[in-house]
Design a protein around this motif. Structure first.
Motif, PDB file in Angstrom:
ATOM      1  N   HIS A   1      -1.770   9.318  -7.927  1.00 49.91           N
ATOM      2  CA  HIS A   1      -2.327  10.305  -8.862  1.00 49.91           C
ATOM      3  C   HIS A   1      -3.230   9.691  -9.931  1.00 49.91           C
ATOM      4  O   HIS A   1      -3.927  10.416 -10.626  1.00 49.91           O
ATOM      5  N   ILE A   2      -3.256   8.356 -10.065  1.00 51.18           N
ATOM      6  CA  ILE A   2      -4.068   7.748 -11.126  1.00 51.18           C
ATOM      7  C   ILE A   2      -5.347   7.074 -10.617  1.00 51.18           C
ATOM      8  O   ILE A   2      -6.114   6.579 -11.407  1.00 51.18           O
ATOM      9  N   TYR A   3      -5.562   7.008  -9.312  1.00 50.77           N
ATOM     10  CA  TYR A   3      -6.772   6.344  -8.837  1.00 50.77           C
ATOM     11  C   TYR A   3      -7.581   7.238  -7.906  1.00 50.77           C
ATOM     12  O   TYR A   3      -7.051   8.134  -7.264  1.00 50.77           O
ATOM     13  N   ASP A   4      -8.891   6.964  -7.874  1.00 52.00           N
ATOM     14  CA  ASP A   4      -9.780   7.662  -6.951  1.00 52.00           C
ATOM     15  C   ASP A   4      -9.848   6.942  -5.611  1.00 52.00           C
ATOM     16  O   ASP A   4      -9.938   7.560  -4.559  1.00 52.00           O
ATOM     17  N   TYR A   5      -9.848   5.610  -5.672  1.00 52.98           N
ATOM     18  CA  TYR A   5      -9.920   4.787  -4.473  1.00 52.98           C
ATOM     19  C   TYR A   5      -8.958   3.623  -4.617  1.00 52.98           C
ATOM     20  O   TYR A   5      -8.745   3.108  -5.716  1.00 52.98           O
ATOM     21  N   LEU A   6      -8.412   3.187  -3.507  1.00 58.60           N
ATOM     22  CA  LEU A   6      -7.523   2.036  -3.470  1.00 58.60           C
ATOM     23  C   LEU A   6      -8.150   0.995  -2.566  1.00 58.60           C
ATOM     24  O   LEU A   6      -8.438   1.280  -1.399  1.00 58.60           O
ATOM     25  N   VAL A   7      -8.421  -0.183  -3.088  1.00 61.67           N
ATOM     26  CA  VAL A   7      -8.955  -1.273  -2.286  1.00 61.67           C
ATOM     27  C   VAL A   7      -7.760  -2.059  -1.762  1.00 61.67           C
ATOM     28  O   VAL A   7      -6.926  -2.531  -2.530  1.00 61.67           O
ATOM     29  N   ASP A   8      -7.668  -2.186  -0.455  1.00 59.61           N
ATOM     30  CA  ASP A   8      -6.531  -2.852   0.180  1.00 59.61           C
ATOM     31  C   ASP A   8      -7.051  -3.827   1.232  1.00 59.61           C
ATOM     32  O   ASP A   8      -8.191  -3.716   1.683  1.00 59.61           O
ATOM     33  N   TYR A   9      -6.222  -4.764   1.600  1.00 62.95           N
ATOM     34  CA  TYR A   9      -6.576  -5.692   2.669  1.00 62.95           C
ATOM     35  C   TYR A   9      -5.302  -6.114   3.369  1.00 62.95           C
ATOM     36  O   TYR A   9      -4.198  -5.768   2.950  1.00 62.95           O
ATOM     37  N   ASN A  10      -5.420  -6.883   4.442  1.00 64.15           N
ATOM     38  CA  ASN A  10      -4.267  -7.168   5.295  1.00 64.15           C
ATOM     39  C   ASN A  10      -3.535  -8.471   4.962  1.00 64.15           C
ATOM     40  O   ASN A  10      -2.768  -8.961   5.772  1.00 64.15           O
TER      41      ASN A  10
ATOM     42  N   LYS B   1       0.827  -1.218   0.000  1.00 62.00           N
ATOM     43  CA  LYS B   1       0.000   0.000   0.000  1.00 62.00           C
ATOM     44  C   LYS B   1       0.859   1.265   0.000  1.00 62.00           C
ATOM     45  O   LYS B   1       0.579   2.218  -0.740  1.00 62.00           O
ATOM     46  N   CYS B   2       1.917   1.295   0.803  1.00 67.99           N
ATOM     47  CA  CYS B   2       2.742   2.510   0.899  1.00 67.99           C
ATOM     48  C   CYS B   2       3.434   2.810  -0.438  1.00 67.99           C
ATOM     49  O   CYS B   2       3.565   3.979  -0.819  1.00 67.99           O
ATOM     50  N   VAL B   3       3.821   1.780  -1.176  1.00 66.42           N
ATOM     51  CA  VAL B   3       4.442   1.985  -2.488  1.00 66.42           C
ATOM     52  C   VAL B   3       3.393   2.493  -3.482  1.00 66.42           C
ATOM     53  O   VAL B   3       3.654   3.397  -4.269  1.00 66.42           O
ATOM     54  N   ALA B   4       2.191   1.943  -3.419  1.00 70.02           N
ATOM     55  CA  ALA B   4       1.109   2.401  -4.295  1.00 70.02           C
ATOM     56  C   ALA B   4       0.796   3.871  -4.037  1.00 70.02           C
ATOM     57  O   ALA B   4       0.616   4.651  -4.972  1.00 70.02           O
ATOM     58  N   GLN B   5       0.757   4.248  -2.783  1.00 70.27           N
ATOM     59  CA  GLN B   5       0.467   5.642  -2.448  1.00 70.27           C
ATOM     60  C   GLN B   5       1.575   6.568  -2.943  1.00 70.27           C
ATOM     61  O   GLN B   5       1.311   7.681  -3.389  1.00 70.27           O
ATOM     62  N   ALA B   6       2.811   6.112  -2.896  1.00 73.38           N
ATOM     63  CA  ALA B   6       3.937   6.942  -3.335  1.00 73.38           C
ATOM     64  C   ALA B   6       4.050   7.021  -4.857  1.00 73.38           C
ATOM     65  O   ALA B   6       4.394   8.065  -5.405  1.00 73.38           O
ATOM     66  N   LYS B   7       3.749   5.910  -5.553  1.00 70.17           N
ATOM     67  CA  LYS B   7       4.001   5.849  -6.988  1.00 70.17           C
ATOM     68  C   LYS B   7       2.804   6.125  -7.878  1.00 70.17           C
ATOM     69  O   LYS B   7       2.956   6.676  -8.963  1.00 70.17           O
TER      70      LYS B   7
END
Length: 191
Positions: A98-107, A89-95
């Protein structure tokens, strides 16, 4: 790609042949390239191409998303073009924030990051693989080639994959990415 909750929803937007439907609903649940839709779509979805990638919800999480939301969703593997899939998740947020409205994540950790297979149905009704991915790879194939040696094939620089030949069989890895970036090189090293 555009994800639909079921084939019935996809048919509201696209003309889908029997072969395309069979492929979309197959156990590997690939993305299938379909010709222009029946309805007008936002222009930035296809960038003036004649095809759209379509996929039907295949996981329990996908199906839960469509339980309360009936419209199609834009579906991405969460990676920059030519790079390996982002698994944290932290890499997705950093990289790619800017291309998504929502990020679906899980543990749960992603142990085997793999792109969805991409297929196109040919005029004869057969599916042609355009990208080696989930549901189809890694692939073990028997070959007619005979050798007592174990042979390792690496490459190519673009669209990289690994293949190992042994005892009349060839084991082919998933699509790894273009080797222009460190994330794909690391994925190749640990594949």
């Amino acid at each position: 790609a555009i994800m639909f909750g079921d084939i019935k929803s996809a048919k509201k937007y696209f003309h889908i042949s029997k072969s395309e439907e069979t492929t979309l609903l197959s156990p590997s649940a690939p993305i299938v390239l379909l010709n222009r839709p029946k309805v007008k779509m936002p222009q930035n979805l296809s960038f003036h191409l004649n095809t759209y990638g379509v996929i039907i919800a295949y996981s329990a999480l996908h199906k839960l998303l469509f339980k309360g939301y009936k419209k199609p969703l834009i579906f991405t593997s969460a990676n920059l073009s030519g790079e390996s899939i982002i698994t944290e998740k932290c890499v997705a947020q950093a990289k790619i924030a800017h291309i998504y409205d929502y990020l679906v994540d899980y543990n749960r950790a992603i142990i085997n990051p793999i792109d969805d297979s991409l297929k196109r149905i040919l005029r004869n009704g057969k599916a042609m693989n355009l990208r080696a991915g989930r549901g189809d790879y890694p692939l073990l194939k028997r070959t007619k080639f005979k050798s007592d040696e174990v042979i390792l094939a690496l490459g190519a620089h673009q669209k990289s994959q690994i293949a190992i030949f042994f005892s009349g069989y060839m084991l082919i890895s998933r699509y790894i990415g273009d080797l222009d970036n460190i994330s794909s090189i690391n994925a190749l090293k640990y594949e």
